[in-house]
Motif scaffolding. Structure first.
Motif, PDB file in Angstrom:
ATOM      1  N   SER A  15      -6.439  -2.482  -2.405  1.00 16.20           N
ATOM      2  CA  SER A  15      -5.941  -2.188  -3.763  1.00 16.20           C
ATOM      3  C   SER A  15      -5.930  -0.684  -4.011  1.00 16.20           C
ATOM      4  N   VAL A  16      -6.947   0.007  -3.518  1.00 21.03           N
ATOM      5  CA  VAL A  16      -7.005   1.468  -3.660  1.00 21.03           C
ATOM      6  C   VAL A  16      -5.872   2.110  -2.870  1.00 21.03           C
ATOM      7  N   LEU A  17      -5.647   1.643  -1.633  1.00 21.53           N
ATOM      8  CA  LEU A  17      -4.564   2.175  -0.801  1.00 21.53           C
ATOM      9  C   LEU A  17      -3.202   1.998  -1.481  1.00 21.53           C
ATOM     10  N   MET A  18      -3.028   0.841  -2.132  1.00 27.86           N
ATOM     11  CA  MET A  18      -1.729   0.480  -2.703  1.00 27.86           C
ATOM     12  C   MET A  18      -1.315   1.364  -3.879  1.00 27.86           C
ATOM     13  N   ARG A  19      -2.223   2.188  -4.356  1.00 30.35           N
ATOM     14  CA  ARG A  19      -1.860   3.073  -5.475  1.00 30.35           C
ATOM     15  C   ARG A  19      -0.814   4.109  -5.055  1.00 30.35           C
ATOM     16  N   GLU A  20      -0.770   4.421  -3.766  1.00 28.54           N
ATOM     17  CA  GLU A  20       0.164   5.427  -3.248  1.00 28.54           C
ATOM     18  C   GLU A  20       1.353   4.750  -2.581  1.00 28.54           C
ATOM     19  N   SER A  21       2.559   5.177  -2.886  1.00 26.74           N
ATOM     20  CA  SER A  21       3.767   4.565  -2.321  1.00 26.74           C
ATOM     21  C   SER A  21       3.818   4.739  -0.796  1.00 26.74           C
ATOM     22  N   THR A  22       3.326   5.862  -0.301  1.00 27.53           N
ATOM     23  CA  THR A  22       3.296   6.090   1.154  1.00 27.53           C
ATOM     24  C   THR A  22       2.470   5.002   1.841  1.00 27.53           C
ATOM     25  N   ASN A  23       1.328   4.717   1.261  1.00 26.26           N
ATOM     26  CA  ASN A  23       0.450   3.684   1.837  1.00 26.26           C
ATOM     27  C   ASN A  23       1.077   2.291   1.717  1.00 26.26           C
TER      28      ASN A  23
ATOM     29  N   ASP B 108       4.222   1.567   1.807  1.00 26.87           N
ATOM     30  CA  ASP B 108       5.251   1.454   2.854  1.00 26.87           C
ATOM     31  C   ASP B 108       4.621   1.179   4.216  1.00 26.87           C
ATOM     32  N   SER B 109       3.515   1.868   4.511  1.00 27.91           N
ATOM     33  CA  SER B 109       2.843   1.672   5.802  1.00 27.91           C
ATOM     34  C   SER B 109       2.262   0.269   5.913  1.00 27.91           C
ATOM     35  N   LEU B 110       1.629  -0.194   4.829  1.00 27.51           N
ATOM     36  CA  LEU B 110       1.078  -1.550   4.818  1.00 27.51           C
ATOM     37  C   LEU B 110       2.178  -2.587   5.022  1.00 27.51           C
ATOM     38  N   ASP B 111       3.314  -2.368   4.383  1.00 27.57           N
ATOM     39  CA  ASP B 111       4.437  -3.299   4.509  1.00 27.57           C
ATOM     40  C   ASP B 111       4.912  -3.395   5.957  1.00 27.57           C
TER      41      ASP B 111
ATOM     42  N   ALA C 169      12.961   8.262  18.122  1.00 28.16           N
ATOM     43  CA  ALA C 169      11.518   8.283  18.374  1.00 28.16           C
ATOM     44  C   ALA C 169      10.800   7.255  17.504  1.00 28.16           C
ATOM     45  N   PRO C 170       9.757   6.633  18.037  1.00 26.55           N
ATOM     46  CA  PRO C 170       8.933   5.745  17.196  1.00 26.55           C
ATOM     47  C   PRO C 170       8.385   6.523  16.007  1.00 26.55           C
ATOM     48  N   ARG C 171       8.094   5.821  14.926  1.00 25.82           N
ATOM     49  CA  ARG C 171       7.676   6.474  13.685  1.00 25.82           C
ATOM     50  C   ARG C 171       6.184   6.271  13.466  1.00 25.82           C
ATOM     51  N   ARG C 172       5.491   7.385  13.201  1.00 25.17           N
ATOM     52  CA  ARG C 172       4.070   7.301  12.867  1.00 25.17           C
ATOM     53  C   ARG C 172       3.926   6.836  11.412  1.00 25.17           C
ATOM     54  N   LEU C 173       3.035   5.885  11.188  1.00 20.96           N
ATOM     55  CA  LEU C 173       2.765   5.448   9.819  1.00 20.96           C
ATOM     56  C   LEU C 173       1.860   6.465   9.135  1.00 20.96           C
TER      57      LEU C 173
END
Length: 622
Positions: free
Chosen positions: A253-261, A263-266, A366-370
């Motif tokens: 839930s804390v991670l989800m506050r940031e849009s970057t996180n 996207d990575s979680l998704d 190139a592969p993308r770093r999360l």
């Protein structure tokens, strides 16, 4: 009478053409429950339990009311126990997934002479995964059929279709098993590669074409190079998934506050699977160490953060040749994992690497770093998760033991079931170590039914206790063979949907749904003892060289997974060091002696039979 389907259901959701799971008669389950528990309780405990059970099952009582509601549920559901079972066994459990829940398959030790060798292995493995996934997508996987008792019965295949399309989402009180079957969302066409605690998106389909092995190797080489970049090194977010489920839900839930996180979680939650490129640990690589490294990665200081435990399939390729797969267990059972991994290992042997012949796609993106945005709060959560994983690493006492004196061929020659024989050996082992019998879990598949998972055989029978007492007290039994039929009867009940554990669980949960006060039978000490599985056992046979392992399910218990081969048996025995009651090495020592003693008994009985035959033949000749 138990409720049975006369006609097979056509509900394709849980296996087209398969019958519904039957509902046992209430009296049968309560009688069997008392029989299973009597020898595990004191006289006083049993007397109390007997009265409680009698009251529960009385005509017009609470038991009959709940049974009626279960019968209604059975009419309306493809499988009346499935949701209850899934929540109780997995999704309600708040313990961390590594060791406590997630099993691992350990592959044969690989001999990687150079770093590129491990990447070639990984590329070849990914190619096998994509081949297997294409079979699943086409629904072209051959139907499994039962072996042994009731051989030839078709089995439900639904678990296979969750291998690469599901995800365990953490929740504050209960997790959710998410299935990626929405027609709105596109099929995932990427895997996540973990390397040095970083996560990378590896697209396996580019411009509508599946990457070949050469392309995959190229991309893996790029990932390793990117992961080696110290400037871009991000915190080991994967450690959060190794924490208790409620703690991880809060951290997410804390991670989800940031849009970057988000996207990575998704990207992680929608991927086909993970491939974890592990660093060499520097530890002595024996079977026990490989099992532990698969289960927990060695902790935060090693590869513990190079994981994402919510994903069902995590293929581990270690630079030191330690390879295998770690599984989130809620979507499928061990046999489904075995079938998948056997396919992959056979693919890698039977389908030589195409790295030399295959032409590479030019200019692969190139592969993308999360990316992760980490606040001080997240850093603090990471530190706490790392500490807890380290405690788990220190606590696990794993002993992988290969018994070479004989295997299933010898047992079959005694006209016994190898599984029943080994279960009795485990009962003998525990009794010799601890001087008592305990509640034992042995999984039995109920895939003969729609959406069938497992029930419990309850192999700690009164007959097994009588046998192990005689063996321990020096009163040598006349035969071990008599236990064969008794074990088979409990096994038959479980695989035909007549086991007691699922039924009791259903009665308990339907009472909860009706907002009734919990019936006394489920508050009784006997019920708590019956569900405290000090011995958690499972046969996981394989046709290729690999083995399964898992941790204990209770703090004072043992996990005992076994793989009977023709001339040897592989045992993976686990316990927790923090318990003063358990010791894996001592258990293995008693197990070895017990197996030898049982062999001697079989041979003695066989010699005695031959001697009697000889006397009869001589008498006839005279």
């Amino acid at each position: 009478m138990p409720v049975l389907d006369r006609e097979p259901s056509r509900d394709s959701g849980g296996g087209e053409g398969l019958p519904k799971l039957p509902l046992p008669a209430l009296k049968d389950t309560l009688d069997t429950y008392l029989r299973c528990m009597k020898h595990l309780l004191t006289e006083e405990q049993f007397s109390k339990t007997q009265n409680i059970v009698r009251q529960f099952g009385a005509p017009g009582g609470v038991g009959e009311l709940l049974q009626g509601k279960l019968m209604e549920r059975r009419e309306n559901e493809a499988n009346w126990v499935y949701d209850y079972w899934l929540n109780d066994m997995y999704l309600n459990n708040r313990l961390a997934l590594p060791v406590n829940s997630s099993p691992a398959m350990v592959f044969p030790q690989q001999n990687f002479r150079a770093p590129i060798d491990s990447l070639r292995f990984a590329a070849h493995l990914i190619s096998g995964v994509l081949e297997y996934k294409s079979l699943l997508d086409a629904r072209a996987l051959p139907v499994d059929f039962a072996r042994g008792q009731l051989a030839g019965t078709p089995l439900c295949m639904e678990q296979y279709y969750r291998l690469f399309t599901s995800y365990r989402l953490p929740g504050p009180e209960r997790d959710t098993l998410v299935a990626q079957e929405s027609s709105v969302m596109p099929e995932p066409e990427h895997i996540i590669v973990a390397c040095k605690n970083q996560f990378f998106v590896l697209d396996v389909v580019i411009n509508f074409r599946r990457l070949n092995e050469r392309d995959l190797l190229t991309q893996l080489e790029k990932i390793v190079k990117m992961a080696d970049s110290e400037e871009e090194r991000l915190p080991p977010i994967g450690l959060l998934t190794s924490d208790g489920r409620t703690q991880w839900a809060e951290s997410r839930s804390v991670l989800m506050r940031e849009s970057t996180n988000r996207d990575s979680l998704d990207m992680i939650e929608r991927c086909l699977c993970l491939v974890c490129l592990d660093d060499a640990t520097g530890a002595e690589i024996n079977d026990s160490m490989r099992a532990m490294l698969m289960l927990h990665g060695g902790g935060a200081a090693k590869n513990g953060g190079n994981r994402w435990y919510d994903k069902p399939m995590q293929f581990v390729v270690g630079a030191d040749g330690c390879c295998g797969v770690v599984c989130e267990h809620s979507p499928f059972e061990g046999i489904v994992l075995v079938q998948c991994t056997e396919y992959l290992l056979k693919y890698m042997v039977g389908s030589p690497s195409k790295l030399v012949r295959a032409a590479s796609v030019s200019e692969l993106p190139a592969p993308r770093r999360l990316r992760w945005k980490c606040s001080p709060e997240i850093h603090k959560l990471l530190s706490a998760s790392a500490d807890k994983l380290q405690r788990l690493v220190r606590n696990l006492d794993m002993n992988v033991y290969k018994f070479h004196n004989y295997g299933k061929d010898f047992i079959k020659k005694q006209k016994m079931s190898p599984d029943a024989y080994i279960q009795v050996a485990l009962q003998l082992t525990y009794y010799r170590c601890h001087g008592r019998a305990v509640s034992t879990y042995e999984s039995a598949s109920i895939r003969r039914f729609q959406e069938g998972r497992v029930d419990n055989i309850r192999s700690a029978t009164p007959e097994a206790l009588a046998f192990v007492r005689a063996m321990t007290d020096g009163k040598i039994p006349t035969s071990v063979r008599s236990l064969n039929g008794l074990s088979a009867s409990y096994f038959y009940l479980a695989i035909t949907g007549m086991g007691i554990d699922n039924h009791l669980l259903g009665l308990r949960e339907i009472a909860h749904e009706m907002k009734m006060e919990k019936p006394e039978v489920f508050k009784d000490e006997a019920y708590l003892i019956s569900n405290h599985f000090i011995l958690s056992t499972s046969q996981v046979p394989t046709t290729v060289e690999m083995f399964c392992c898992y941790g204990p399910v209770v703090p004072d218990g043992y996990g005992a997974c076994y793989n009977p081969q023709s001339d040897h048996i592989v045992f993976c025995v686990s316990s927790f060091r923090e318990s003063s009651h358990t010791c894996s090495a001592e258990f293995v020592k008693c197990l070895m002696q017990g197996l030898l003693d049982m062999r001697d008994l079989c041979q003695k009985c066989s010699n005695s039979t031959e001697h009697r035959k000889e006397i009869c033949q001589n008498g006839d000749r005279e």
